[in-house]
Design an enzyme around this catalytic site. Structure first.
Site, PDB file in Angstrom:
ATOM      1  N   CYS A  63       2.732  18.123 -21.771  1.00 44.20           N
ATOM      2  CA  CYS A  63       2.457  16.704 -21.555  1.00 44.20           C
ATOM      3  C   CYS A  63       3.273  15.839 -22.501  1.00 44.20           C
ATOM      4  O   CYS A  63       3.433  16.186 -23.681  1.00 44.20           O
ATOM      5  CB  CYS A  63       0.968  16.453 -21.771  1.00 44.20           C
ATOM      6  SG  CYS A  63       0.446  14.775 -21.392  1.00 44.20           S
ATOM      7  N   HIS A 100      -5.496  12.445 -16.462  1.00 43.04           N
ATOM      8  CA  HIS A 100      -5.144  11.307 -17.328  1.00 43.04           C
ATOM      9  C   HIS A 100      -5.932  10.055 -16.942  1.00 43.04           C
ATOM     10  O   HIS A 100      -6.343   9.280 -17.802  1.00 43.04           O
ATOM     11  CB  HIS A 100      -3.649  10.984 -17.231  1.00 43.04           C
ATOM     12  CG  HIS A 100      -2.791  11.757 -18.164  1.00 43.04           C
ATOM     13  ND1 HIS A 100      -2.896  11.670 -19.536  1.00 43.04           N
ATOM     14  CD2 HIS A 100      -1.787  12.629 -17.925  1.00 43.04           C
ATOM     15  CE1 HIS A 100      -1.997  12.449 -20.105  1.00 43.04           C
ATOM     16  NE2 HIS A 100      -1.309  13.050 -19.138  1.00 43.04           N
ATOM     17  N   GLU A 124      -2.195  14.693 -13.647  1.00 52.78           N
ATOM     18  CA  GLU A 124      -2.098  13.229 -13.661  1.00 52.78           C
ATOM     19  C   GLU A 124      -3.452  12.576 -13.389  1.00 52.78           C
ATOM     20  O   GLU A 124      -3.804  11.575 -14.010  1.00 52.78           O
ATOM     21  CB  GLU A 124      -1.043  12.749 -12.665  1.00 52.78           C
ATOM     22  CG  GLU A 124       0.367  13.234 -12.957  1.00 52.78           C
ATOM     23  CD  GLU A 124       0.821  13.024 -14.393  1.00 52.78           C
ATOM     24  OE1 GLU A 124       0.497  11.972 -14.999  1.00 52.78           O
ATOM     25  OE2 GLU A 124       1.506  13.917 -14.933  1.00 52.78           O
TER      26      GLU A 124
END
Length: 190
Positions: free
Chosen positions: A85, A131, A128
């Site tokens: 990441c 996140h 994603e």
């Protein structure tokens, strides 16, 4: 790195009601950022936005795309493979993620989408979407010591430097352990 952004990265994002001026600006910001980093995806919190959105590029895609309001509606199986990441640079470690996912959301123009993904593409999307929930990949790591970092290796035949995998230094392992919020397996927090 983590300490400076950690609180913002840990916040849940806000659903986009419609694609308007602010969202169009975010799409531009995504593409501007995309050109400057080597990544498979970038989530809105990583560039300072609380909107529920990310840019990504799958294996068979020619260009990256932006998705607003992604939601995983179905999943199947589990695969353990390496994650990395931009928010935790230089650290790579296996995580468990669903093998197949089906998502809904909006494209960059605000049109509804519904798609299925498997394998590496499913892994990118789950990363994603995490996140957007304030979850970092380090939260899904079973053991920090299964991971690796990169270091300079011996020069190749042309005398150019190479990069090789290295054990996770104790200070980095300790740092990551302090900032993780462990989640078992691919537990659904979406």
């Amino acid at each position: 790195m983590l300490p400076d952004k950690s609180e913002f990265l840990r916040q849940r994002t806000h659903k986009v009601k419609q694609v308007g001026e602010a969202q169009i600006q975010l799409v531009e910001d995504f593409f501007d950022t995309w050109e400057t980093v080597a990544a498979y995806g970038i989530a809105a919190p990583q560039i300072g936005s609380p909107m529920r959105s990310f840019i990504w590029k799958g294996q068979e895609m020619e260009e990256p795309e932006v998705i607003f309001n992604p939601k995983i509606i179905r999943w199947r199986g589990e695969l353990k493979d390496y994650d990395g990441c931009l928010s935790v640079p230089g650290f790579y470690c296996p995580t468990r993620r669903a093998e197949m996912i089906e998502i809904t959301g909006l494209d960059a123009q605000g049109k509804s989408i519904r798609r299925k993904y498997e394998g590496f593409d499913a892994r990118i999307l789950q990363h994603e979407i995490d996140h957007l929930e304030g979850v970092l990949f380090i939260d899904r790591v079973d053991d920090v010591h299964e991971g690796y970092t990169l270091k300079e290796g011996p020069p190749n035949e042309e005398g150019e430097p190479t990069v090789v995998e290295a054990e996770v230094p104790p200070e980095l392992a300790s740092f990551i352990e302090r900032f993780r919020r462990p989640i078992p397996g691919h537990a659904l927090v979406w």
